[in-house]
Design a protein around this motif. Sequence first.
Motif, mmCIF file in Angstrom:
data_model
loop_
_atom_site.group_PDB
_atom_site.id
_atom_site.type_symbol
_atom_site.label_atom_id
_atom_site.label_comp_id
_atom_site.label_asym_id
_atom_site.label_seq_id
_atom_site.Cartn_x
_atom_site.Cartn_y
_atom_site.Cartn_z
ATOM 1 N N VAL A 101 0.828 -1.209 0.000
ATOM 2 C CA VAL A 101 0.000 0.000 0.000
ATOM 3 C C VAL A 101 0.864 1.262 0.000
ATOM 4 O O VAL A 101 0.455 2.304 -0.532
ATOM 5 N N TYR A 102 2.052 1.173 0.566
ATOM 6 C CA TYR A 102 2.975 2.311 0.483
ATOM 7 C C TYR A 102 3.367 2.556 -0.974
ATOM 8 O O TYR A 102 3.373 3.707 -1.437
ATOM 9 N N TRP A 103 3.699 1.502 -1.679
ATOM 10 C CA TRP A 103 4.066 1.617 -3.093
ATOM 11 C C TRP A 103 2.909 2.222 -3.883
ATOM 12 O O TRP A 103 3.112 3.088 -4.744
ATOM 13 N N ARG A 104 1.683 1.793 -3.571
ATOM 14 C CA ARG A 104 0.508 2.330 -4.277
ATOM 15 C C ARG A 104 0.326 3.828 -4.007
ATOM 16 O O ARG A 104 0.133 4.623 -4.943
ATOM 17 N N ALA A 105 0.403 4.230 -2.722
ATOM 18 C CA ALA A 105 0.185 5.639 -2.388
ATOM 19 C C ALA A 105 1.300 6.520 -2.938
ATOM 20 O O ALA A 105 1.054 7.627 -3.425
ATOM 21 N N ALA A 106 2.535 6.026 -2.873
ATOM 22 C CA ALA A 106 3.672 6.830 -3.330
ATOM 23 C C ALA A 106 3.597 7.143 -4.814
ATOM 24 O O ALA A 106 4.102 8.180 -5.263
ATOM 25 N N ARG A 107 2.960 6.278 -5.589
ATOM 26 C CA ARG A 107 2.898 6.469 -7.043
ATOM 27 C C ARG A 107 1.535 6.943 -7.522
ATOM 28 O O ARG A 107 1.314 7.079 -8.735
ATOM 29 N N ALA A 108 0.647 7.213 -6.594
ATOM 30 C CA ALA A 108 -0.696 7.695 -6.968
ATOM 31 C C ALA A 108 -0.624 9.157 -7.395
ATOM 32 O O ALA A 108 0.253 9.911 -6.946
ATOM 33 N N PRO A 109 -1.542 9.620 -8.255
ATOM 34 C CA PRO A 109 -1.570 11.041 -8.644
ATOM 35 C C PRO A 109 -1.773 11.964 -7.439
ATOM 36 O O PRO A 109 -1.265 13.071 -7.409
ATOM 37 N N HIS A 110 -2.550 11.480 -6.459
ATOM 38 C CA HIS A 110 -2.792 12.248 -5.235
ATOM 39 C C HIS A 110 -2.400 11.386 -4.039
ATOM 40 O O HIS A 110 -3.254 10.690 -3.452
ATOM 41 N N PRO A 111 -1.112 11.375 -3.672
ATOM 42 C CA PRO A 111 -0.623 10.453 -2.633
ATOM 43 C C PRO A 111 -1.352 10.557 -1.304
ATOM 44 O O PRO A 111 -1.642 9.538 -0.675
ATOM 45 N N LEU A 112 -1.653 11.771 -0.854
ATOM 46 C CA LEU A 112 -2.299 11.926 0.449
ATOM 47 C C LEU A 112 -3.700 11.314 0.430
ATOM 48 O O LEU A 112 -4.103 10.618 1.370
ATOM 49 N N ARG A 113 -4.423 11.566 -0.641
ATOM 50 C CA ARG A 113 -5.766 10.995 -0.764
ATOM 51 C C ARG A 113 -5.687 9.469 -0.812
ATOM 52 O O ARG A 113 -6.495 8.769 -0.178
#
Length: 368
Positions: free
Chosen positions: A56-68
């Motif tokens: 899930v860290y990998w997913r959030a770090a590469r998301a267009p809106h990491p905080l969201r």
Amino acid sequence: MAKRDIHWVVRLNWRNRSLFFALAFVALGTHLHARDAGPGAWCALALLFLAYPHAVYWRAARAPHPLRAEMHNLLVDGALLMAWAVSWGLPLWPSYMLFVGLCLNLMIFLGQRGLLQVVGTMSAGGLAAALLLGFDFQPGTTPLTTALCMAALTLYLLVFARDGYGRGVALVESRRRMREQLDEITRLQARLREQTRQDPLTGLANRRHLDEALPQALVDCHRLARPLTVVMIDIDHFKRINDAHGHLAGDAMIRELARRLSRLVEGHGLACRYGGEEFLLLLPGRGIEPALRLARDFGREVAALDMNFDGQRLQATVSCGISEYPTHASEPRGLVRAADQALYAAKLQGRNRVCVALDEAPFALPAD
């Protein structure tokens, strides 16, 4: 992606989640061992508590809106962990440990709304697990599992408290530095304001300062029914000093006269460098006679001045023009113009003298 480019909340939650899930893995592992769990249960435990935090860290770090994305990850945490707890009959201490840890993570970022959300997602995850796998309530745990759950939760709370203290100290320090910087900016702004209102060569008020001070002085004198005089002063034949001794000598003469004028009106008026070799005195509350005596005394003082500059003897005289409010003008420009005209008359009549505006009998200064 460089680590420093990842949102700090994503990095913080990665560390917190990895720590909490690793501690939970140890405590829950003892529960599975006591229940004689099979390889599938152990694989599920390892995937959820060891591999999942990094996924899930990998997913959030590469998301267009990491905080969201990270806030969404926290809700997913609640659903998955409660589903796991329900599948094992809601063991009391493991379930309590997971609930408190999840509540801390969400409330620290979302406040009370976070608590409501984690309760909602955990309820949804638990209900889904109960519908799919059935539910057999088994709250008991071994003393070892209970002790490890207590220890894991305590350690996690201590880490959380340490981080909170560190952030609080950092915030106080940051605010202290900001206050210092704000104070420095305020001091610099005050210094810049003073510099914009001060002549750099003499330290006297400049034209800009005069343009602000004269209208206000007129308003005050009108309100108090007091006179106000303006004295224009010009160094006679100043060009000769520059030509004979150099511009540095001329600057030295201007500074010396400015120093004497500043001392002359200190606390009772304003001395300005009006331009070049010209000065202007603003004398609130003084009428023609006091201003005339002041100009006369200053003229005699300058005429008697024997100044040495780099071995060169410098001498000068001054001409003065005086105007008075309300006798000669009632507004700033007219008052300065009347004093300037009086100064021009003093020049025409031979210099080294004082003339009062519209005065037919100028006061001539003796040369000695």
